[in-house]
Write a protein that holds these residues in place. Structure first.
Motif, mmCIF file in Angstrom:
data_model
loop_
_atom_site.group_PDB
_atom_site.id
_atom_site.type_symbol
_atom_site.label_atom_id
_atom_site.label_comp_id
_atom_site.label_asym_id
_atom_site.label_seq_id
_atom_site.Cartn_x
_atom_site.Cartn_y
_atom_site.Cartn_z
ATOM 1 N N TRP A 278 25.151 3.248 3.116
ATOM 2 C CA TRP A 278 24.665 3.956 4.292
ATOM 3 C C TRP A 278 23.536 4.924 3.968
ATOM 4 O O TRP A 278 22.530 4.974 4.654
ATOM 5 C CB TRP A 278 25.807 4.713 4.992
ATOM 6 N N LEU A 279 23.698 5.733 2.905
ATOM 7 C CA LEU A 279 22.704 6.754 2.563
ATOM 8 C C LEU A 279 21.370 6.148 2.149
ATOM 9 O O LEU A 279 20.328 6.801 2.218
ATOM 10 C CB LEU A 279 23.234 7.640 1.429
ATOM 11 N N GLY A 280 21.396 4.869 1.715
ATOM 12 C CA GLY A 280 20.153 4.234 1.321
ATOM 13 C C GLY A 280 19.292 3.809 2.495
ATOM 14 O O GLY A 280 18.086 3.570 2.331
ATOM 15 N N VAL A 281 19.891 3.736 3.695
ATOM 16 C CA VAL A 281 19.149 3.250 4.862
ATOM 17 C C VAL A 281 17.954 4.138 5.210
ATOM 18 O O VAL A 281 16.846 3.629 5.445
ATOM 19 C CB VAL A 281 20.094 3.086 6.069
ATOM 20 N N PRO A 282 18.109 5.489 5.245
ATOM 21 C CA PRO A 282 16.930 6.319 5.537
ATOM 22 C C PRO A 282 15.800 6.128 4.531
ATOM 23 O O PRO A 282 14.619 6.161 4.907
ATOM 24 C CB PRO A 282 17.483 7.751 5.476
ATOM 25 N N PHE A 283 16.132 5.920 3.266
ATOM 26 C CA PHE A 283 15.102 5.682 2.263
ATOM 27 C C PHE A 283 14.337 4.398 2.586
ATOM 28 O O PHE A 283 13.115 4.325 2.447
ATOM 29 C CB PHE A 283 15.725 5.570 0.870
ATOM 30 N N GLY A 284 15.075 3.367 3.009
ATOM 31 C CA GLY A 284 14.435 2.113 3.371
ATOM 32 C C GLY A 284 13.499 2.262 4.554
ATOM 33 O O GLY A 284 12.403 1.700 4.575
ATOM 34 N N LEU A 285 13.923 3.049 5.543
ATOM 35 C CA LEU A 285 13.075 3.257 6.719
ATOM 36 C C LEU A 285 11.813 4.045 6.359
ATOM 37 O O LEU A 285 10.719 3.754 6.860
ATOM 38 C CB LEU A 285 13.867 3.984 7.808
ATOM 39 N N ILE A 286 11.962 5.017 5.456
ATOM 40 C CA ILE A 286 10.788 5.765 4.996
ATOM 41 C C ILE A 286 9.830 4.834 4.267
ATOM 42 O O ILE A 286 8.613 4.866 4.486
ATOM 43 C CB ILE A 286 11.222 6.926 4.066
ATOM 44 N N GLY A 287 10.376 3.988 3.406
ATOM 45 C CA GLY A 287 9.533 3.043 2.682
ATOM 46 C C GLY A 287 8.831 2.070 3.612
ATOM 47 O O GLY A 287 7.663 1.726 3.401
ATOM 48 N N MET A 288 9.531 1.608 4.634
ATOM 49 C CA MET A 288 8.927 0.694 5.594
ATOM 50 C C MET A 288 7.717 1.341 6.270
ATOM 51 O O MET A 288 6.640 0.735 6.368
ATOM 52 C CB MET A 288 9.953 0.302 6.662
ATOM 53 N N VAL A 289 7.881 2.584 6.724
ATOM 54 C CA VAL A 289 6.782 3.283 7.395
ATOM 55 C C VAL A 289 5.628 3.516 6.430
ATOM 56 O O VAL A 289 4.451 3.296 6.771
ATOM 57 C CB VAL A 289 7.284 4.615 7.987
ATOM 58 N N ARG A 290 5.942 3.944 5.216
ATOM 59 C CA ARG A 290 4.888 4.231 4.237
ATOM 60 C C ARG A 290 4.065 2.988 3.904
ATOM 61 O O ARG A 290 2.831 3.016 3.907
ATOM 62 C CB ARG A 290 5.510 4.782 2.948
ATOM 63 N N LEU A 291 4.757 1.903 3.596
ATOM 64 C CA LEU A 291 4.047 0.688 3.208
ATOM 65 C C LEU A 291 3.229 0.111 4.363
ATOM 66 O O LEU A 291 2.133 -0.412 4.161
ATOM 67 C CB LEU A 291 5.042 -0.353 2.702
ATOM 68 N N THR A 292 3.755 0.222 5.571
ATOM 69 C CA THR A 292 3.047 -0.326 6.723
ATOM 70 C C THR A 292 1.822 0.515 7.060
ATOM 71 O O THR A 292 0.769 -0.025 7.431
ATOM 72 C CB THR A 292 3.986 -0.423 7.931
ATOM 73 N N GLY A 299 2.273 -4.928 5.458
ATOM 74 C CA GLY A 299 3.459 -4.234 5.948
ATOM 75 C C GLY A 299 4.027 -4.916 7.179
ATOM 76 O O GLY A 299 5.245 -5.045 7.325
ATOM 77 N N GLY A 300 3.146 -5.366 8.083
ATOM 78 C CA GLY A 300 3.611 -6.103 9.254
ATOM 79 C C GLY A 300 4.260 -7.417 8.884
ATOM 80 O O GLY A 300 5.238 -7.844 9.509
ATOM 81 N N TYR A 301 3.721 -8.069 7.853
ATOM 82 C CA TYR A 301 4.302 -9.315 7.343
ATOM 83 C C TYR A 301 5.731 -9.076 6.870
ATOM 84 O O TYR A 301 6.655 -9.841 7.206
ATOM 85 C CB TYR A 301 3.423 -9.833 6.209
ATOM 86 N N LEU A 302 5.963 -8.000 6.128
ATOM 87 C CA LEU A 302 7.310 -7.690 5.645
ATOM 88 C C LEU A 302 8.251 -7.370 6.797
ATOM 89 O O LEU A 302 9.412 -7.806 6.810
ATOM 90 C CB LEU A 302 7.259 -6.516 4.663
ATOM 91 N N ILE A 303 7.759 -6.620 7.768
ATOM 92 C CA ILE A 303 8.589 -6.295 8.933
ATOM 93 C C ILE A 303 8.994 -7.565 9.672
ATOM 94 O O ILE A 303 10.149 -7.722 10.103
ATOM 95 C CB ILE A 303 7.845 -5.331 9.874
ATOM 96 N N LEU A 334 12.928 -3.598 -1.317
ATOM 97 C CA LEU A 334 11.556 -3.163 -1.588
ATOM 98 C C LEU A 334 11.262 -1.862 -0.843
ATOM 99 O O LEU A 334 10.707 -0.909 -1.410
ATOM 100 C CB LEU A 334 10.589 -4.266 -1.170
ATOM 101 N N TRP A 335 11.619 -1.824 0.435
ATOM 102 C CA TRP A 335 11.392 -0.607 1.214
ATOM 103 C C TRP A 335 12.157 0.577 0.635
ATOM 104 O O TRP A 335 11.632 1.680 0.546
ATOM 105 C CB TRP A 335 11.841 -0.824 2.655
ATOM 106 N N LEU A 336 13.398 0.338 0.244
ATOM 107 C CA LEU A 336 14.243 1.434 -0.225
ATOM 108 C C LEU A 336 13.657 2.100 -1.470
ATOM 109 O O LEU A 336 13.579 3.332 -1.548
ATOM 110 C CB LEU A 336 15.660 0.927 -0.500
ATOM 111 N N VAL A 337 13.230 1.307 -2.446
ATOM 112 C CA VAL A 337 12.711 1.919 -3.665
ATOM 113 C C VAL A 337 11.368 2.605 -3.409
ATOM 114 O O VAL A 337 11.042 3.610 -4.058
ATOM 115 C CB VAL A 337 12.579 0.903 -4.817
ATOM 116 N N ASP A 338 10.582 2.102 -2.450
ATOM 117 C CA ASP A 338 9.334 2.779 -2.138
ATOM 118 C C ASP A 338 9.608 4.129 -1.483
ATOM 119 O O ASP A 338 8.969 5.135 -1.821
ATOM 120 C CB ASP A 338 8.467 1.922 -1.223
ATOM 121 N N GLY A 339 10.556 4.157 -0.553
ATOM 122 C CA GLY A 339 10.920 5.431 0.056
ATOM 123 C C GLY A 339 11.499 6.392 -0.954
ATOM 124 O O GLY A 339 11.205 7.600 -0.920
#
Length: 364
Positions: A278-292, A299-303, A334-339
């Motif tokens: 559960w705690l990893g989910v916010p990190f993933g969302l941060i990574g998604m926004v950053r990469l996009t 980033g759109g391709y990954l989404i 991928l998103w999680l480690v970037d966040g």
């Protein structure tokens, strides 16, 4: 700066990827070692028996078809006394390569925590469970990762060679598990966004995808002529081929009220989130926004990869729908480690806290 154009740092990492390649190989070997230690020695469960049997005899699998998996499994089965063991090893090797490929992709994109990305993906419960039995998901996600690596290089430095290699690898993913046809919009978006509209590259990508679909169809017809697939749909005519490759036998969920669909979505998000404590989910969302924000096209391709697979299979009729979203686990890792890498830059405390969380997710 034009965010559709690569930065000099990204280009340098992709061109001089010796360290990243070493980490990727370490991640692949590490994942494969654990998979082999926990490998099923028999037929496994669910579709595993059918897939192993069809690979050993070179016949057609159930709709929507997986001819490349069958052919590669057949070749590997010639090397082993027990065909099921050979195809189980095929799953393990493929998922290990996918984990290593993810590490390399993260290394090329951000250069941080890429070994952690390999471990997060490789040892997510659903991924691990698919890697130790005969399944389509390991080989399929392996080709998706290889495709993404080539397409990222094309995104950095557009060249027809990288584009054709990337879309061809995606074609192999189609032939391995035709459900990957769902990702065609992601490929089209990536090329369209990078080239800012219709272009020769988009035409070439569509041609390669079309050829891959035709080859997959021809292989399905050939395999079915040897041993027909289980189920009502057999590719022995044009209409039969269409029904077979469209997965018509896998009926979607019957129309329900909104509360059912909402509960199904919540159920799947809960299953998915538990894999990251559960705690990893916010990190993933941060990574998604950053990469996009940094690379809107890729980033759109990954989404799209993530959303298409999660969206389709969450509302899929089969009860084991949550086992089929291995590409979604790949993208979210991928998103999680970037966040996480972004947050570790703020202080030593945040660095240790984030790394501890990642270690806990992997361990659990």
């Amino acid at each position: 700066m034009d965010r559709f154009i690569a930065t000099s740092e990204q280009l340098a990492r992709a061109r001089n990827s010796g360290t990243g390649l070493g980490i990727a190989m370490l991640g692949a070997v590490g994942a494969l070692g654990v998979y082999l230690l926990t490998l099923s020695s028999g037929l496994g469960w669910h579709d595993s028996a059918e897939l192993a049997l069809r690979a050993s005899r070179l016949g057609a699998t159930h709709s929507p078809g997986s001819p490349l998996h069958t052919i590669l499994g057949y070749l590997l089965a010639r090397l082993a006394d027990e065909p099921a063991l050979a195809t189980n090893v095929f799953s393990a090797v493929s998922m290990g390569v996918a984990a290593g490929g993810l590490a390399l992709l993260v290394g090329w994109m951000s250069g941080r925590l890429y070994f952690a990305a390999a471990l997060l993906f490789a040892f997510s419960y659903q991924v691990w469970a698919s890697a130790i039995v005969t399944e389509l998901y390991g080989p399929a996600v392996m080709f998706v990762v290889l495709s993404s690596l080539c397409l990222w290089r094309w995104y950095l430095e557009p060249s027809r060679g990288w584009l054709i290699a990337g879309v061809s690898a995606y074609g192999a993913a189609l032939a391995t598990w035709f459900a990957n046809v769902l990702f065609v919009p992601a490929i089209v978006w990536l090329v369209f966004a990078r080239r800012r509209g219709f272009s020769g590259d988009l035409f070439i990508a569509c041609i390669v995808i079309g050829v891959a679909i035709l080859i997959t169809a021809a292989l399905n017809i050939w395999l079915a002529s040897r041993i027909p697939p289980f189920g009502p749909d057999v590719p022995d005519s044009l209409s039969g081929l269409f029904r077979y490759m469209s997965g018509a036998m896998h009926e979607p969920l019957a129309a329900r009220d909104g509360s059912f669909y909402l509960s199904r979505i919540i159920e799947h998000l809960s299953i998915f989130s538990r894999n990251y404590l559960w705690l990893g989910v916010p990190f993933g969302l941060i990574g998604m926004v950053r990469l996009t924000r940094a690379n809107p096209g890729f980033g759109g391709y990954l989404i799209l990869l993530f959303a298409i697979q999660i969206g389709y299979f969450t509302l899929f009729g089969s009860g084991d729908y949550y086992t089929m979203v291995v590409v979604a686990y790949l993208v979210f890792s991928l998103w999680l480690v970037d966040g996480a890498a972004f947050l570790t830059a703020y202080s030593r405390f945040s660095r240790y806290a984030v790394l501890t969380l990642i270690a806990a997710i992997i361990a659990v």
